[in-house]
Design a protein around this motif. Structure first.
Motif, PDB file in Angstrom:
ATOM      1  N   ASN A  46       0.819  -1.213   0.000  1.00 44.03           N
ATOM      2  CA  ASN A  46       0.000   0.000   0.000  1.00 44.03           C
ATOM      3  C   ASN A  46       0.853   1.264   0.000  1.00 44.03           C
ATOM      4  OD1 ASN A  46      -2.954  -0.706   0.103  1.00 44.03           O
ATOM      5  ND2 ASN A  46      -2.258  -1.942   1.824  1.00 44.03           N
ATOM      6  N   LEU A  47       1.961   1.242   0.743  1.00 49.73           N
ATOM      7  CA  LEU A  47       2.866   2.392   0.733  1.00 49.73           C
ATOM      8  C   LEU A  47       3.497   2.578  -0.643  1.00 49.73           C
ATOM      9  CD1 LEU A  47       4.626   1.959   4.206  1.00 49.73           C
ATOM     10  CD2 LEU A  47       2.992   3.753   3.553  1.00 49.73           C
ATOM     11  N   LEU A  48       3.786   1.472  -1.316  1.00 53.80           N
ATOM     12  CA  LEU A  48       4.359   1.537  -2.656  1.00 53.80           C
ATOM     13  C   LEU A  48       3.368   2.151  -3.640  1.00 53.80           C
ATOM     14  CD1 LEU A  48       6.844   0.759  -4.364  1.00 53.80           C
ATOM     15  CD2 LEU A  48       5.738  -1.446  -4.794  1.00 53.80           C
ATOM     16  N   ILE A  49       2.100   1.757  -3.524  1.00 51.88           N
ATOM     17  CA  ILE A  49       1.059   2.340  -4.381  1.00 51.88           C
ATOM     18  C   ILE A  49       0.942   3.836  -4.131  1.00 51.88           C
ATOM     19  CG2 ILE A  49      -1.439   2.439  -4.751  1.00 51.88           C
ATOM     20  CD1 ILE A  49      -1.506  -0.596  -4.350  1.00 51.88           C
ATOM     21  N   MET A  50       0.915   4.243  -2.867  1.00 51.62           N
ATOM     22  CA  MET A  50       0.792   5.660  -2.525  1.00 51.62           C
ATOM     23  C   MET A  50       1.989   6.460  -3.032  1.00 51.62           C
ATOM     24  SD  MET A  50      -0.632   5.021   1.328  1.00 51.62           S
ATOM     25  CE  MET A  50      -0.284   6.683   1.890  1.00 51.62           C
ATOM     26  N   ALA A  51       3.193   5.911  -2.854  1.00 53.47           N
ATOM     27  CA  ALA A  51       4.398   6.611  -3.300  1.00 53.47           C
ATOM     28  C   ALA A  51       4.430   6.745  -4.817  1.00 53.47           C
ATOM     29  CB  ALA A  51       5.642   5.868  -2.807  1.00 53.47           C
ATOM     30  N   THR A  52       3.986   5.712  -5.530  1.00 53.08           N
ATOM     31  CA  THR A  52       3.967   5.752  -6.990  1.00 53.08           C
ATOM     32  C   THR A  52       3.008   6.816  -7.505  1.00 53.08           C
ATOM     33  OG1 THR A  52       4.486   3.382  -7.091  1.00 53.08           O
ATOM     34  CG2 THR A  52       3.573   4.391  -9.083  1.00 53.08           C
ATOM     35  N   VAL A  53       1.796   6.828  -6.950  1.00 54.14           N
ATOM     36  CA  VAL A  53       0.799   7.812  -7.374  1.00 54.14           C
ATOM     37  C   VAL A  53       1.268   9.224  -7.040  1.00 54.14           C
ATOM     38  CG1 VAL A  53      -1.578   8.624  -7.028  1.00 54.14           C
ATOM     39  CG2 VAL A  53      -1.112   6.168  -7.168  1.00 54.14           C
ATOM     40  N   TRP A  54       1.900   9.379  -5.890  1.00 54.96           N
ATOM     41  CA  TRP A  54       2.376  10.696  -5.470  1.00 54.96           C
ATOM     42  C   TRP A  54       3.488  11.208  -6.392  1.00 54.96           C
ATOM     43  CZ3 TRP A  54       0.961  14.371  -2.027  1.00 54.96           C
ATOM     44  CH2 TRP A  54       1.895  15.358  -1.700  1.00 54.96           C
ATOM     45  N   ASN A 299      -3.431  -3.577 -12.960  1.00 54.87           N
ATOM     46  CA  ASN A 299      -3.565  -2.230 -13.492  1.00 54.87           C
ATOM     47  C   ASN A 299      -2.305  -1.884 -14.275  1.00 54.87           C
ATOM     48  OD1 ASN A 299      -3.398   0.794 -13.549  1.00 54.87           O
ATOM     49  ND2 ASN A 299      -5.349   0.604 -12.492  1.00 54.87           N
ATOM     50  N   LYS A 300      -2.435  -1.827 -15.586  1.00 54.20           N
ATOM     51  CA  LYS A 300      -1.268  -1.649 -16.455  1.00 54.20           C
ATOM     52  C   LYS A 300      -0.568  -0.317 -16.205  1.00 54.20           C
ATOM     53  CE  LYS A 300       0.145  -1.946 -21.299  1.00 54.20           C
ATOM     54  NZ  LYS A 300      -0.317  -2.154 -22.703  1.00 54.20           N
ATOM     55  N   GLU A 301      -1.336   0.758 -16.073  1.00 54.36           N
ATOM     56  CA  GLU A 301      -0.741   2.082 -15.863  1.00 54.36           C
ATOM     57  C   GLU A 301       0.037   2.140 -14.558  1.00 54.36           C
ATOM     58  OE1 GLU A 301      -4.026   4.791 -16.101  1.00 54.36           O
ATOM     59  OE2 GLU A 301      -3.602   5.283 -18.190  1.00 54.36           O
ATOM     60  N   LEU A 302      -0.548   1.574 -13.499  1.00 60.93           N
ATOM     61  CA  LEU A 302       0.118   1.588 -12.201  1.00 60.93           C
ATOM     62  C   LEU A 302       1.377   0.726 -12.234  1.00 60.93           C
ATOM     63  CD1 LEU A 302      -0.051   2.581  -9.261  1.00 60.93           C
ATOM     64  CD2 LEU A 302      -1.400   0.534  -8.741  1.00 60.93           C
ATOM     65  N   LYS A 303       1.288  -0.432 -12.875  1.00 62.22           N
ATOM     66  CA  LYS A 303       2.447  -1.328 -12.954  1.00 62.22           C
ATOM     67  C   LYS A 303       3.587  -0.673 -13.725  1.00 62.22           C
ATOM     68  CE  LYS A 303       1.778  -5.130 -15.225  1.00 62.22           C
ATOM     69  NZ  LYS A 303       1.370  -6.515 -15.569  1.00 62.22           N
ATOM     70  N   THR A 304       3.255  -0.003 -14.820  1.00 63.96           N
ATOM     71  CA  THR A 304       4.275   0.691 -15.616  1.00 63.96           C
ATOM     72  C   THR A 304       4.913   1.822 -14.823  1.00 63.96           C
ATOM     73  OG1 THR A 304       3.066   0.181 -17.654  1.00 63.96           O
ATOM     74  CG2 THR A 304       4.688   1.959 -17.752  1.00 63.96           C
ATOM     75  N   ALA A 305       4.068   2.559 -14.076  1.00 59.81           N
ATOM     76  CA  ALA A 305       4.570   3.675 -13.276  1.00 59.81           C
ATOM     77  C   ALA A 305       5.489   3.184 -12.156  1.00 59.81           C
ATOM     78  CB  ALA A 305       3.407   4.464 -12.687  1.00 59.81           C
ATOM     79  N   MET A 306       5.159   2.033 -11.562  1.00 59.97           N
ATOM     80  CA  MET A 306       6.022   1.472 -10.523  1.00 59.97           C
ATOM     81  C   MET A 306       7.395   1.103 -11.076  1.00 59.97           C
ATOM     82  SD  MET A 306       3.554  -0.972  -8.225  1.00 59.97           S
ATOM     83  CE  MET A 306       2.410  -0.290  -7.032  1.00 59.97           C
ATOM     84  N   LYS A 307       7.408   0.499 -12.268  1.00 64.26           N
ATOM     85  CA  LYS A 307       8.680   0.141 -12.895  1.00 64.26           C
ATOM     86  C   LYS A 307       9.495   1.400 -13.194  1.00 64.26           C
ATOM     87  CE  LYS A 307       7.112  -4.125 -15.137  1.00 64.26           C
ATOM     88  NZ  LYS A 307       6.874  -4.805 -16.438  1.00 64.26           N
ATOM     89  N   LYS A 308       8.819   2.393 -13.719  1.00 64.25           N
ATOM     90  CA  LYS A 308       9.501   3.634 -14.071  1.00 64.25           C
ATOM     91  C   LYS A 308      10.036   4.357 -12.838  1.00 64.25           C
ATOM     92  CE  LYS A 308       8.601   8.154 -16.166  1.00 64.25           C
ATOM     93  NZ  LYS A 308       7.569   9.026 -16.780  1.00 64.25           N
ATOM     94  N   THR A 309       9.237   4.357 -11.766  1.00 59.57           N
ATOM     95  CA  THR A 309       9.606   5.132 -10.586  1.00 59.57           C
ATOM     96  C   THR A 309      10.668   4.453  -9.749  1.00 59.57           C
ATOM     97  OG1 THR A 309       7.358   6.027 -10.520  1.00 59.57           O
ATOM     98  CG2 THR A 309       8.689   6.271  -8.528  1.00 59.57           C
ATOM     99  N   PHE A 310      10.540   3.128  -9.540  1.00 62.96           N
ATOM    100  CA  PHE A 310      11.407   2.446  -8.580  1.00 62.96           C
ATOM    101  C   PHE A 310      12.462   1.556  -9.240  1.00 62.96           C
ATOM    102  CE2 PHE A 310       7.458   3.418  -6.345  1.00 62.96           C
ATOM    103  CZ  PHE A 310       7.960   4.144  -5.276  1.00 62.96           C
TER     104      PHE A 310
END
Length: 319
Positions: A46-54, A299-310
């Motif tokens: 959940n923290l990873l999701i919040m950090a990615t969206v932020w 969620n493709k957008e969220l998964k892509t953003a996580m890869k890009k961010t972290f």
């Protein structure tokens, strides 16, 4: 919270949480390790999701802001129950003070119902996005989204206060063993004495069932209209793209209400204390554990953003 209630009318100052005490002792460390790993993964996910969206401006849209609010409610819900459960698994003195029991019930109901309300709001968001795309920015304006989130949190807080106040204004004058690992409403009602216990049980049941059923029916209505709109899209690619934005939310809703129905709609008297305890774990530990996994993987957008961010920071050459 506990100080707002009159706690002096009860002769019980603490409760004994029976919970896992009936299980073989050699299983308790295994349960502890398993639940601890699931709890830590729930927090991390959940923290990873919040950090990615932020961190990703491309995700600063209502659907992901609602997801952040959902992650916060999930973290706080598990925080109100799981740490106490983990401590009791390794303890021989499984008692909880009266005031602590009040607080646990208030916070677990508050965050649990906030979670249900936010799932409903997310269903409405998907309905507007698919059925009224041209009006989406108007209907889901920043102010409107903030109001929806505020109403979800306020509604959860009101239900938590109503349930905790109703239960702990009863008199507890006899046995103090709760047949559960937490301050569970049905188990506490069995320990209460007085003529108004049945009235309180009926009132609390109606409040909970009305709100949960209302949320479920609103989500069902949203998806009925969504499916009807998707079927009108001429191309298969368009239908797939539209439905893919709903998959993760829909799976979480099915898991959330599926486990809840197993626990609360099961016939009474058909299960032992051990099986009831393990079934309760599916809702309090397993469901929060699965939620961030589903949103992250489906969620493709969220998964892509996580890869890009972290992952790009850890392995720059792989992204």
């Amino acid at each position: 919270m506990a100080t707002t209630l009159d706690l002096n009318h009860s002769s019980v100052s603490e409760f004994i949480l029976v919970g896992f005490s009936t299980f073989p002792p050699h299983l308790l460390p295994i349960f502890f390790l398993l639940f601890l790993l699931m709890y830590l993964f729930t927090l991390l996910g959940n923290l990873l999701i919040m950090a990615t969206v932020w961190s990703e401006r491309g995700l600063h849209m209502p659907m992901y802001l609602f997801l952040c609010a959902l992650s916060i409610s999930e973290i706080l819900y598990t925080l109100s129950i799981t740490p106490r459960l983990l401590a009791d698994l390794l303890s021989t003195h499984r008692t909880i003070a009266f005031a602590a029991c009040v607080s646990q019930m208030f916070f677990s109901f508050t965050f649990g119902f906030t979670h249900s309300f936010l799932l409903t709001v997310m269903g409405y968001d998907r309905y507007v996005a698919i059925c009224h795309p041209l009006r989406y920015n108007i209907l889901m304006s920043p102010r409107g989204c903030a109001c929806l989130v505020a109403c979800s949190w306020s509604g959860g807080s009101v239900i938590g206060l109503v349930v905790a106040t109703a239960i702990f204004h009863l008199t507890f004058c006899g046995p103090n063993e709760i047949q559960h690992f937490g301050c569970h409403v049905p188990s506490l009602l069995k320990l209460a004495c007085g003529t108004d216990v049945s009235v309180v049980a009926l009132g609390v049941g109606l409040v909970c069932i009305t709100n949960l059923l209302g949320c479920f029916l609103l989500i069902l209505l949203s998806y009925t209209l969504i499916v009807a709109a998707i079927l009108k899209i001429p191309s298969a690619e368009g239908r797939h793209k539209a439905f893919s934005t709903c998959v993760s939310h829909l799976i979480v809703v099915i898991v959330h209400y599926g486990f809840a129905s197993i626990i609360y709609l099961k016939p009474k008297g058909l299960h032992s204390h051990k099986s009831n305890t393990l079934m309760a774990i599916t809702y309090t530990v397993l469901t929060p554990f699965l939620s961030p996994i589903i949103f992250s993987l489906r969620n493709k957008e969220l998964k892509t953003a996580m890869k890009k961010t972290f992952l790009s920071k850890l392995y720059p050459s792989s992204i």
